[in-house]
Structures are given as C-alpha cells and as structure tokens.
Design a protein around this motif. Sequence first.
Motif, PDB file in Angstrom:
ATOM      1  N   ASP A   1       9.140  14.617  -4.406  1.00 47.82           N
ATOM      2  CA  ASP A   1       8.863  14.476  -3.074  1.00 47.82           C
ATOM      3  C   ASP A   1       9.062  15.771  -1.792  1.00 47.82           C
ATOM      4  O   ASP A   1       8.103  15.041  -0.688  1.00 47.82           O
ATOM      5  CB  ASP A   1      10.322  13.331  -2.227  1.00 47.82           C
ATOM      6  CG  ASP A   1      10.247  12.468  -3.244  1.00 47.82           C
ATOM      7  OD1 ASP A   1       9.132  11.602  -4.069  1.00 47.82           O
ATOM      8  OD2 ASP A   1      11.588  11.987  -3.424  1.00 47.82           O
ATOM      9  N   SER A   2       8.402  16.317  -2.499  1.00 46.52           N
ATOM     10  CA  SER A   2       8.451  17.971  -1.353  1.00 46.52           C
ATOM     11  C   SER A   2       6.444  18.127  -2.126  1.00 46.52           C
ATOM     12  O   SER A   2       6.079  18.560  -1.099  1.00 46.52           O
ATOM     13  CB  SER A   2       9.008  19.223  -2.124  1.00 46.52           C
ATOM     14  OG  SER A   2       9.211  19.665  -3.550  1.00 46.52           O
ATOM     15  N   GLU A   3       5.901  16.972  -3.062  1.00 41.18           N
ATOM     16  CA  GLU A   3       4.678  17.466  -2.913  1.00 41.18           C
ATOM     17  C   GLU A   3       3.760  16.440  -2.195  1.00 41.18           C
ATOM     18  O   GLU A   3       4.871  15.120  -1.694  1.00 41.18           O
ATOM     19  CB  GLU A   3       3.881  17.217  -4.412  1.00 41.18           C
ATOM     20  CG  GLU A   3       4.059  18.049  -5.374  1.00 41.18           C
ATOM     21  CD  GLU A   3       3.797  19.443  -5.271  1.00 41.18           C
ATOM     22  OE1 GLU A   3       2.675  19.360  -4.812  1.00 41.18           O
ATOM     23  OE2 GLU A   3       4.384  20.395  -5.296  1.00 41.18           O
ATOM     24  N   PRO A   4       2.884  17.012  -0.928  1.00 40.37           N
ATOM     25  CA  PRO A   4       2.608  16.127  -0.055  1.00 40.37           C
ATOM     26  C   PRO A   4       1.568  14.481  -1.006  1.00 40.37           C
ATOM     27  O   PRO A   4       0.938  14.613  -1.813  1.00 40.37           O
ATOM     28  CB  PRO A   4       1.298  17.173   0.791  1.00 40.37           C
ATOM     29  CG  PRO A   4       0.505  18.110  -0.607  1.00 40.37           C
ATOM     30  CD  PRO A   4       2.109  18.808  -1.132  1.00 40.37           C
ATOM     31  N   MET A   5       1.308  13.968   0.144  1.00 41.32           N
ATOM     32  CA  MET A   5       1.020  12.468  -0.585  1.00 41.32           C
ATOM     33  C   MET A   5      -0.639  12.802   0.472  1.00 41.32           C
ATOM     34  O   MET A   5       0.034  12.766   1.520  1.00 41.32           O
ATOM     35  CB  MET A   5       1.325  11.342  -0.038  1.00 41.32           C
ATOM     36  CG  MET A   5       2.786  10.551  -1.217  1.00 41.32           C
ATOM     37  SD  MET A   5       1.695  11.077  -3.098  1.00 41.32           S
ATOM     38  CE  MET A   5       2.249  11.974  -3.770  1.00 41.32           C
ATOM     39  N   GLY A   6      -1.213  11.918  -0.016  1.00 35.57           N
ATOM     40  CA  GLY A   6      -2.600  11.168   0.672  1.00 35.57           C
ATOM     41  C   GLY A   6      -3.746  13.030   0.656  1.00 35.57           C
ATOM     42  O   GLY A   6      -4.837  12.598   1.402  1.00 35.57           O
ATOM     43  N   GLU A   7      -3.453  13.609   0.226  1.00 31.57           N
ATOM     44  CA  GLU A   7      -3.973  15.114  -0.400  1.00 31.57           C
ATOM     45  C   GLU A   7      -4.709  14.712  -1.205  1.00 31.57           C
ATOM     46  O   GLU A   7      -4.181  14.693  -2.187  1.00 31.57           O
ATOM     47  CB  GLU A   7      -3.957  16.192   0.940  1.00 31.57           C
ATOM     48  CG  GLU A   7      -2.704  16.105   0.529  1.00 31.57           C
ATOM     49  CD  GLU A   7      -2.658  17.697   1.199  1.00 31.57           C
ATOM     50  OE1 GLU A   7      -2.869  18.974   0.382  1.00 31.57           O
ATOM     51  OE2 GLU A   7      -2.310  17.630   2.424  1.00 31.57           O
ATOM     52  N   ALA A   8      -5.966  15.315  -2.234  1.00 36.25           N
ATOM     53  CA  ALA A   8      -6.411  15.116  -3.267  1.00 36.25           C
ATOM     54  C   ALA A   8      -4.847  16.463  -3.847  1.00 36.25           C
ATOM     55  O   ALA A   8      -6.050  17.677  -3.509  1.00 36.25           O
ATOM     56  CB  ALA A   8      -7.551  15.205  -4.335  1.00 36.25           C
ATOM     57  N   ARG A   9      -4.315  16.944  -4.764  1.00 32.61           N
ATOM     58  CA  ARG A   9      -3.629  18.038  -5.398  1.00 32.61           C
ATOM     59  C   ARG A   9      -3.312  18.268  -6.778  1.00 32.61           C
ATOM     60  O   ARG A   9      -2.813  19.020  -7.040  1.00 32.61           O
ATOM     61  CB  ARG A   9      -1.827  18.421  -4.717  1.00 32.61           C
ATOM     62  CG  ARG A   9      -2.476  18.216  -2.735  1.00 32.61           C
ATOM     63  CD  ARG A   9      -2.417  20.032  -2.406  1.00 32.61           C
ATOM     64  NE  ARG A   9      -1.444  20.399  -2.814  1.00 32.61           N
ATOM     65  CZ  ARG A   9      -0.852  20.832  -2.420  1.00 32.61           C
ATOM     66  NH1 ARG A   9      -0.631  21.302  -0.948  1.00 32.61           N
ATOM     67  NH2 ARG A   9       0.316  22.071  -2.696  1.00 32.61           N
TER      68      ARG A   9
ATOM     69  N   ARG B   1       0.809  -1.779   0.085  1.00 32.39           N
ATOM     70  CA  ARG B   1      -0.334  -0.003  -0.123  1.00 32.39           C
ATOM     71  C   ARG B   1       0.376   1.147   0.037  1.00 32.39           C
ATOM     72  O   ARG B   1       1.675   1.569   0.606  1.00 32.39           O
ATOM     73  CB  ARG B   1      -1.024  -0.139   1.220  1.00 32.39           C
ATOM     74  CG  ARG B   1      -1.600   1.626   1.301  1.00 32.39           C
ATOM     75  CD  ARG B   1      -2.364   1.236   2.284  1.00 32.39           C
ATOM     76  NE  ARG B   1      -3.577   0.659   1.583  1.00 32.39           N
ATOM     77  CZ  ARG B   1      -4.504   0.160   2.280  1.00 32.39           C
ATOM     78  NH1 ARG B   1      -4.601   0.408   3.894  1.00 32.39           N
ATOM     79  NH2 ARG B   1      -5.445  -0.649   1.879  1.00 32.39           N
ATOM     80  N   TRP B   2       0.500   2.219  -1.195  1.00 27.83           N
ATOM     81  CA  TRP B   2       0.904   3.362  -1.439  1.00 27.83           C
ATOM     82  C   TRP B   2       0.444   4.705  -1.060  1.00 27.83           C
ATOM     83  O   TRP B   2      -0.821   4.680  -1.635  1.00 27.83           O
ATOM     84  CB  TRP B   2       2.361   3.288  -1.819  1.00 27.83           C
ATOM     85  CG  TRP B   2       2.945   2.408  -2.133  1.00 27.83           C
ATOM     86  CD1 TRP B   2       4.196   2.696  -2.280  1.00 27.83           C
ATOM     87  CD2 TRP B   2       2.459   1.432  -3.320  1.00 27.83           C
ATOM     88  NE1 TRP B   2       5.471   1.221  -3.022  1.00 27.83           N
ATOM     89  CE2 TRP B   2       3.964   0.582  -3.097  1.00 27.83           C
ATOM     90  CE3 TRP B   2       1.842   0.424  -4.303  1.00 27.83           C
ATOM     91  CZ2 TRP B   2       4.324  -1.014  -4.033  1.00 27.83           C
ATOM     92  CZ3 TRP B   2       2.586  -0.521  -4.883  1.00 27.83           C
ATOM     93  CH2 TRP B   2       3.216  -1.626  -4.877  1.00 27.83           C
ATOM     94  N   PRO B   3       0.765   5.754  -0.415  1.00 21.96           N
ATOM     95  CA  PRO B   3       0.527   6.981  -0.189  1.00 21.96           C
ATOM     96  C   PRO B   3       0.005   7.455  -1.617  1.00 21.96           C
ATOM     97  O   PRO B   3       1.090   7.148  -2.276  1.00 21.96           O
ATOM     98  CB  PRO B   3       0.621   7.363   0.139  1.00 21.96           C
ATOM     99  CG  PRO B   3       2.175   7.167   0.399  1.00 21.96           C
ATOM    100  CD  PRO B   3       1.696   5.966   0.575  1.00 21.96           C
ATOM    101  N   VAL B   4      -0.682   8.134  -2.341  1.00 18.30           N
ATOM    102  CA  VAL B   4      -0.978   8.721  -3.371  1.00 18.30           C
ATOM    103  C   VAL B   4      -1.869   9.961  -3.800  1.00 18.30           C
ATOM    104  O   VAL B   4      -2.585  10.823  -2.143  1.00 18.30           O
ATOM    105  CB  VAL B   4      -1.649   8.288  -5.242  1.00 18.30           C
ATOM    106  CG1 VAL B   4      -1.399   6.471  -4.626  1.00 18.30           C
ATOM    107  CG2 VAL B   4      -3.383   7.849  -4.035  1.00 18.30           C
ATOM    108  N   SER B   5      -1.783  10.749  -4.174  1.00 22.55           N
ATOM    109  CA  SER B   5      -2.526  12.192  -4.666  1.00 22.55           C
ATOM    110  C   SER B   5      -3.266  11.469  -5.421  1.00 22.55           C
ATOM    111  O   SER B   5      -2.959  12.596  -6.776  1.00 22.55           O
ATOM    112  CB  SER B   5      -1.537  13.075  -4.411  1.00 22.55           C
ATOM    113  OG  SER B   5      -2.100  14.428  -4.497  1.00 22.55           O
ATOM    114  N   THR B   6      -4.611  13.174  -5.708  1.00 24.92           N
ATOM    115  CA  THR B   6      -4.975  12.198  -6.473  1.00 24.92           C
ATOM    116  C   THR B   6      -5.636  14.219  -7.153  1.00 24.92           C
ATOM    117  O   THR B   6      -4.910  14.584  -6.678  1.00 24.92           O
ATOM    118  CB  THR B   6      -5.994  11.313  -6.689  1.00 24.92           C
ATOM    119  OG1 THR B   6      -6.992  11.489  -5.618  1.00 24.92           O
ATOM    120  CG2 THR B   6      -5.762  10.048  -6.613  1.00 24.92           C
ATOM    121  N   ALA B   7      -6.689  13.704  -8.268  1.00 25.99           N
ATOM    122  CA  ALA B   7      -7.147  15.598  -8.735  1.00 25.99           C
ATOM    123  C   ALA B   7      -7.846  15.900  -7.343  1.00 25.99           C
ATOM    124  O   ALA B   7      -9.019  15.723  -7.084  1.00 25.99           O
ATOM    125  CB  ALA B   7      -8.062  14.820  -9.565  1.00 25.99           C
TER     126      ALA B   7
END
Length: 156
Positions: free
Chosen positions: A117-125, A19-25
């Motif tokens: 890697d400076s972009e947040p994961m776990g939030e839609a961005r 399982r990996w964290p992602v950032s969607t739309a």
Amino acid sequence: MDLRQQTLDWYGADGEHRRWPVSTALNGPGEAEHSGCTPRGRHYVRALIGQGQPEATVFVGRRPTGETWSAELSRQQPERDWILSRIIWLCGLESGFNRGPGVDTFRRYIYIHGTPDSEPMGEARSHGCIRMRNRDVIDLFDRLSPGVPVAIRPYP
C-alpha cells in the motif's frame, strides 16, 4: 482497463460499476517479450490464484511463501517486486499481437496483483503487470471467474 488514466473498470451484470486506481508498466504499453511493458488488447482471466489467503500474503512463482508483507520485510529486501494478496493471471486473445511467440501475455506472466500500500497508484511504475491496492485486488478477485474478458486500452 485504461493505461492513460491508470484505472481499472469492472461492470457487473446488474449494471453495477466499480473503478479502481492501478499502476501499470513504467516502460509503457507494449506486447514484446522481455519488454517490461503492459500488453494491450483483448484478454481473458486464465487463472485466479490466492483464494482465501490473508491480505498481504506474499507470492513467488504463483505460490504463497508463508510470508506476510510488512514494512520491515520490505526494508530487508528493497529490490523485491512484491506480488501480494491475489493473482489474476491474464491470457491474450489476439494471435500475433498478445498471444503467440514473442508476444504472449500468458507466457510473460502478466498478472493483476496486489502490491504494498506504500506504492503509488495512478502512475506507471510496474515491471509489466497491473498493480492494485491489496483490498482493491481482493474485491476485484471476488467478482471474477476464469474466462472473464479483460480489455486493456488504448488499443493501437
């Protein structure tokens, strides 16, 4: 993939689970062309791009630019939507929903790809794609082949 949890799950044939964290739309889920939304439903991996490229390789038009992402490069081009390391290009399987005129995931160029890697994961961005940490997308990429099914939930 779970849009609510902002996670991507991979299940191996031997029962292994990652399982990996992602950032969607940022615009949320949706299938319409030009919506900036992440499409839902049943998809498959249509193409894998970037095999053997170094981590943080910059892609434009699915081609490596010869650049490697750095904080300095990012400061020079702050508005750029960075597609890094690997591209997993998705294609919808559901005619009229995520495949076909006005809703086609493949023609919308929806990818799973690396991001700084400076972009947040776990939030839609994102602008519609699924963003992952560079090491994570390389790990996932190395486990896939074209044709592998991908489910993006919640499904309406």
